[in-house]
Design an enzyme around this catalytic site. Structure first.
Site, PDB file in Angstrom:
ATOM      1  CE1 TYR A   1      -3.178  -2.909   0.316  1.00 35.58           C
ATOM      2  CE2 TYR A   1      -3.527  -2.365   2.621  1.00 35.58           C
ATOM      3  CZ  TYR A   1      -3.806  -3.141   1.519  1.00 35.58           C
ATOM      4  OH  TYR A   1      -4.732  -4.161   1.637  1.00 35.58           O
TER       5      TYR A   1
ATOM      6  CD  GLN B   1      -7.156  -8.571   4.623  1.00 36.74           C
ATOM      7  OE1 GLN B   1      -7.106  -7.578   3.899  1.00 36.74           O
ATOM      8  NE2 GLN B   1      -6.340  -8.735   5.654  1.00 36.74           N
TER       9      GLN B   1
END
Length: 319
Positions: free
Chosen positions: A57, A170
């Protein structure tokens, strides 16, 4: 906010988790660092004590912003970060973990996750045994406290579990995106693996803020999201109209109704991003909504008017 156990680990997480993809700024528009810091901090003060980030990210920028927001309360928060698909060789996992520790200004990571399986995003194929060996070493050395995976199929999760304890997975999961329920959820219930649902608001679609003619700004990755296109968007808009009376009954927003439904599903917790403090505080309120069995069933049925018409591709975007 009542906390929950993460898998079989000793970690206690908040059922609403702060998502920080947007904090990296790459593939997002209109993100300000100062506002993101306030959002993460306000979320913490409202009870969101678990934060999810990743090395990819913004090439570590998101991790750095998390540290800026929470370094002084490190002992009261759970940090979850991820190693990307191009760093799954033994030595590269160890190096990636060191970078994340530095970015997060901490000497341990609570939950360290494989972001995408080996071979995805044009990455080199690395045997899962090798990657898990590195993760087990990090756990043994106290640099990480639990191991998780992200974007794994059930078969991939089962294979990884042969080489060490996996405490979480996830996947993309929301009222409008439910492939995980077919085979992942039953396995997670059986093995006591926590589900950390990302895109839990279908990238904002479940808030009801997007109209049929919405045009995303250049660089906004949501323009490639299948849910925002054609008949999918039309069906979603109709479903939101049906959900509104239930939300009104609880004096809550459509988004928080969707989150309350999600965290009521087996093993499931919801990762939610926030651009500013107000959004973070609003997201935290979802944990307080108590839905009856009848309401959960009604919401489920409304959601299926969207999801039953989607294809079986587990990836949400047409990049």
């Amino acid at each position: 906010m009542n906390k929950r156990s993460l898998g079989n680990s000793e970690l206690l997480i908040s059922p609403i988790v702060m998502g920080t993809w947007q904090a990296g700024k790459k593939m997002w528009v209109g993100i300000e660092d100062s506002e993101t810091v306030k959002a993460i901090r306000s979320g913490f003060e409202a009870g969101i004590t678990t934060v999810d980030t990743a090395e990819v990210y913004g090439d570590g920028h998101s991790e750095q912003i998390v540290a800026e927001a929470l370094a002084d309360v490190r002992d009261r928060v759970v940090y979850a970060t991820k190693v990307f698909a191009n760093h799954l060789k033994y030595d590269l996992v160890l190096e990636a973990c060191e970078r994340s520790l530095k970015n997060l200004k901490t000497d341990y990571i609570d939950l360290y996750q494989i972001h995408w399986p080996s071979g995805t995003w044009k990455s080199e194929i690395v045997p899962i045994e090798e990657t898990m060996s590195a993760l087990n070493k990090l756990k043994q050395d106290g640099k990480i406290r639990a191991i998780g995976v992200s974007n794994f199929s059930r078969a991939q999760l089962e294979e990884a579990s042969q080489y060490g304890r996996i405490d979480s997975i996830q996947p993309p999961y929301s009222l409008f995106w439910r492939q995980v329920e077919k085979d992942l959820t039953p396995y997670c219930v059986e093995q006591n693996i926590s589900i950390l649902a990302y895109s839990s608001l279908a990238q904002g679609l479940l808030t009801g803020k997007f109209k049929a003619d919405h045009q995303f700004a250049e660089g906004d990755h949501r323009a490639a999201n299948k849910l925002f296109k054609g008949e999918n968007l039309s069906r979603a808009t109709q479903a939101l109209e049906q959900l509104k009376p239930i939300a009104d009954r609880h004096q809550t927003t459509l988004g928080n109704l969707a989150l309350a439904w999600l965290i009521a599903q087996p093993q499931t917790n919801a990762i939610v991003g926030a651009r500013d403090a107000a959004q973070a505080i609003q997201n935290a309120k979802a944990a307080k909504i108590a839905l009856s069995a009848e309401e959960l069933q009604a919401i489920d049925a409304i959601g299926r008017t969207v999801t039953d018409r989607l294809d079986d591709n587990p990836v949400m975007w047409n990049f």
